[in-house]
Design an enzyme around this catalytic site. Structure first.
Site, short mmCIF file in Angstrom:
data_model
loop_
_atom_site.label_atom_id
_atom_site.label_comp_id
_atom_site.label_asym_id
_atom_site.label_seq_id
_atom_site.Cartn_x
_atom_site.Cartn_y
_atom_site.Cartn_z
N ARG A 85 3.88 2.42 7.66
CA ARG A 85 3.96 2.48 6.19
C ARG A 85 3.05 3.61 5.72
O ARG A 85 1.98 3.81 6.31
CB ARG A 85 3.55 1.16 5.53
CG ARG A 85 4.56 0.03 5.76
CD ARG A 85 4.23 -1.20 4.92
NE ARG A 85 4.65 -1.06 3.52
CZ ARG A 85 4.36 -1.95 2.58
NH1 ARG A 85 3.64 -3.03 2.88
NH2 ARG A 85 4.78 -1.79 1.33
N ASN A 122 -1.47 1.46 -6.22
CA ASN A 122 -1.31 0.02 -5.98
C ASN A 122 0.15 -0.33 -6.25
O ASN A 122 0.97 0.53 -6.63
CB ASN A 122 -2.27 -0.79 -6.86
CG ASN A 122 -2.32 -2.25 -6.47
OD1 ASN A 122 -2.45 -2.59 -5.30
ND2 ASN A 122 -2.16 -3.15 -7.44
N LYS A 123 0.46 -1.59 -6.07
CA LYS A 123 1.84 -2.08 -6.21
C LYS A 123 2.52 -1.57 -7.48
O LYS A 123 1.90 -1.53 -8.55
CB LYS A 123 1.83 -3.61 -6.17
CG LYS A 123 3.16 -4.30 -6.30
CD LYS A 123 4.19 -3.81 -5.33
CE LYS A 123 3.78 -3.90 -3.89
NZ LYS A 123 4.69 -3.12 -2.99
N ASP A 170 -4.14 0.13 -2.71
CA ASP A 170 -3.66 0.59 -1.40
C ASP A 170 -4.34 1.88 -0.99
O ASP A 170 -4.44 2.18 0.21
CB ASP A 170 -2.15 0.75 -1.42
CG ASP A 170 -1.50 -0.63 -1.45
OD1 ASP A 170 -1.36 -1.19 -2.55
OD2 ASP A 170 -1.19 -1.16 -0.37
N GLN A 181 5.82 -10.67 -4.60
CA GLN A 181 4.53 -11.02 -3.99
C GLN A 181 3.73 -11.93 -4.92
O GLN A 181 3.01 -12.82 -4.47
CB GLN A 181 3.71 -9.75 -3.70
CG GLN A 181 4.20 -8.94 -2.52
CD GLN A 181 5.12 -7.82 -2.96
OE1 GLN A 181 5.82 -7.94 -3.97
NE2 GLN A 181 5.14 -6.74 -2.21
N ARG A 184 1.65 -7.88 5.16
CA ARG A 184 1.59 -6.85 4.13
C ARG A 184 0.27 -7.02 3.39
O ARG A 184 -0.45 -7.97 3.61
CB ARG A 184 2.81 -6.87 3.19
CG ARG A 184 3.47 -8.17 2.88
CD ARG A 184 2.75 -9.12 1.96
NE ARG A 184 2.12 -8.47 0.84
CZ ARG A 184 1.03 -8.91 0.25
NH1 ARG A 184 0.43 -10.02 0.68
NH2 ARG A 184 0.49 -8.27 -0.77
N GLY A 185 0.00 -6.05 2.50
CA GLY A 185 -1.31 -5.99 1.88
C GLY A 185 -2.17 -5.01 2.67
O GLY A 185 -2.21 -5.09 3.91
N ALA A 186 -2.83 -4.09 1.96
CA ALA A 186 -3.47 -2.96 2.64
C ALA A 186 -4.45 -3.36 3.75
O ALA A 186 -4.31 -2.89 4.89
CB ALA A 186 -4.15 -2.08 1.59
O1 MRU Z 1 3.91 -3.84 -0.45
P1 MRU Z 1 2.69 -4.68 -0.26
O2 MRU Z 1 2.93 -6.13 -0.50
O3 MRU Z 1 2.01 -4.40 1.05
O4 MRU Z 1 1.70 -4.19 -1.40
C1 MRU Z 1 0.46 -4.81 -1.54
C2 MRU Z 1 -0.33 -4.31 -2.69
O5 MRU Z 1 0.05 -3.42 -3.40
C3 MRU Z 1 -1.70 -4.92 -2.87
O6 MRU Z 1 -2.04 -4.96 -4.23
C4 MRU Z 1 -2.73 -4.06 -2.13
O7 MRU Z 1 -2.31 -3.79 -0.83
C5 MRU Z 1 -4.05 -4.69 -2.09
S1 MRU Z 1 -4.08 -6.13 -1.07
C6 MRU Z 1 -5.68 -6.67 -0.99
#
Ligand code: MRU
Length: 339
Positions: A88, A240-241, A230, A189, A54-56
């Site tokens: 996603r 973002n999250k 994201d 996270q 996970r993470g963009a």
């Molecule tokens: O649901 P996730 O854990 O994939 O969400 C991640 C985030 O929102 C991060 O802040 C974002 O992807 C940036 S990661 C460098």
């Protein structure tokens, strides 16, 4: 590689093994360090959906390797690309990486050439993060306290991190004296992954409940909130999250600066503003229980959006590897990223 990058950059979440993709299972950290081996593109789709990876940026890199697996196995490439794209909806790095792979396929690339492209996507991400670390840290006054949200570190990228990369670079440069990480309910996270990275690196950090953020800002202990993204729309609005938006509101109220750190692969100039960004809704079960144990009364319902949009006017700086945009708006975005 600078000394900073070397000493604060040991974790890798994705490892290409020549005929399969090995992913550090982020559902299990920090209790267990386990790896998931993806031997076909469908397994990569599932790993992205299930948040093994996970993470963009990491999602985009994983998908690129998924395309390589499909090509190695002679799978239907259109089908594989479609399935990966649908894994996603919010992080545009996924679509960006797949568009890049698709362009190579259209140009006649075979599996070997596609692997070169996937490796380039991964290597460029690491280089971008190191550069953003320097650019973002330069904005921070020596001795500052910072707060971050979610996980934007090595686990979320090829390595080093975006917002967490700025924190790594800022700590090394003596600009950041104290780090606070929000838990990031419901998937934790921040608590599970960011604290793990920070403790591994010996960076002084404290975990706070998400609901402690405004109280923390009022205390004067933090001068910057630093987050990843994201998807950044053409006017600077940033998805973002979930919880990022309320941090930005609280930051503005308390005179705390707000920084978004993301590579250009997160910028989506085809999306005019935040209203047009699809926000992923995940299963209510992620909120109604934890670790397989139900924590909420049976019969209760839950609404579980996992991202939100922070309007550009609450952002003081967007840091990308191409440069920094202060007080972002459509014109300033266009000046750096074109139409
Ligand atoms: O649901 P996730 O854990 O994939 O969400 C991640 C985030 O929102 C991060 O802040 C974002 O992807 C940036 S990661 C460098």
């Amino acid at each position: 590689m600078t000394d900073t990058a070397a000493s604060h950059d040991s974790i890798r979440a994705l490892k290409w093994q020549g005929d399969h993709l090995r992913l550090l299972d982020q559902r299990k950290l920090p209790q267990r360090t386990e790896w998931v081996d993806c031997t076909d593109s469908q397994a990569v789709v599932q790993a992205i959906k299930d948040l093994v990876v996970r993470g963009a940026p990491a999602i985009g890199i994983a998908a690129a390797w998924g395309v390589v697996l499909a090509a190695q196995q002679g799978a239907d490439m259109d089908e594989a690309l479609l399935a990966l794209r649908a894994a996603r909806p919010t992080a545009v790095n996924l679509m960006w990486a797949l568009d890049r792979m698709r362009a190579r396929i259209a140009a006649g690339a075979d599996a070997q050439a596609l692997a070169v492209e996937a490796q380039a996507i991964q290597d460029e991400d690491l280089a971008a993060n190191r550069h953003m670390g320097q650019l973002g840290a330069a904005l921070i006054a020596p001795g500052s306290g910072v707060m971050t949200h979610c996980n934007t570190g090595s686990l979320a990228c090829a390595g080093f991190g975006t917002a967490l990369g700025v924190i790594r670079a800022g700590v090394s440069a003596g600009r950041i004296a104290e780090v606070f990480a929000g838990e990031t309910r419901p998937w934790l996270q921040g608590a599970r992954l960011t604290m793990w990275e920070l403790v591994n690196d010996g960076i002084p950090a404290q975990l706070v409940a998400d609901s402690a953020a405004a109280h923390l800002m009022k205390s004067g202990k933090v001068q910057w909130v630093i987050v990843g993204a994201d998807r950044i729309a053409a006017n600077g609005d940033t998805a973002n999250k979930i919880g990022t938006y309320q941090l930005a509101i609280a930051a503005r109220h308390h005179g705390v600066k707000f920084m978004v750190v993301a590579p250009s692969s997160t910028v989506d100039m085809a999306t005019a503003d935040g209203e047009a960004i699809e926000i992923e809704l995940r299963e209510p079960s992620e909120l109604l229980g934890y670790g397989g144990t139900r924590t909420v009364v049976e019969g209760a319902r839950a609404w579980n959006p996992v991202f939100d949009v922070t309007p550009a006017n609450l952002i003081d700086a967007i840091v990308t590897e191409r440069g920094v945009i202060e007080q972002p708006d459509a014109l300033r975005m266009q000046a750096l990223f074109g139409a």
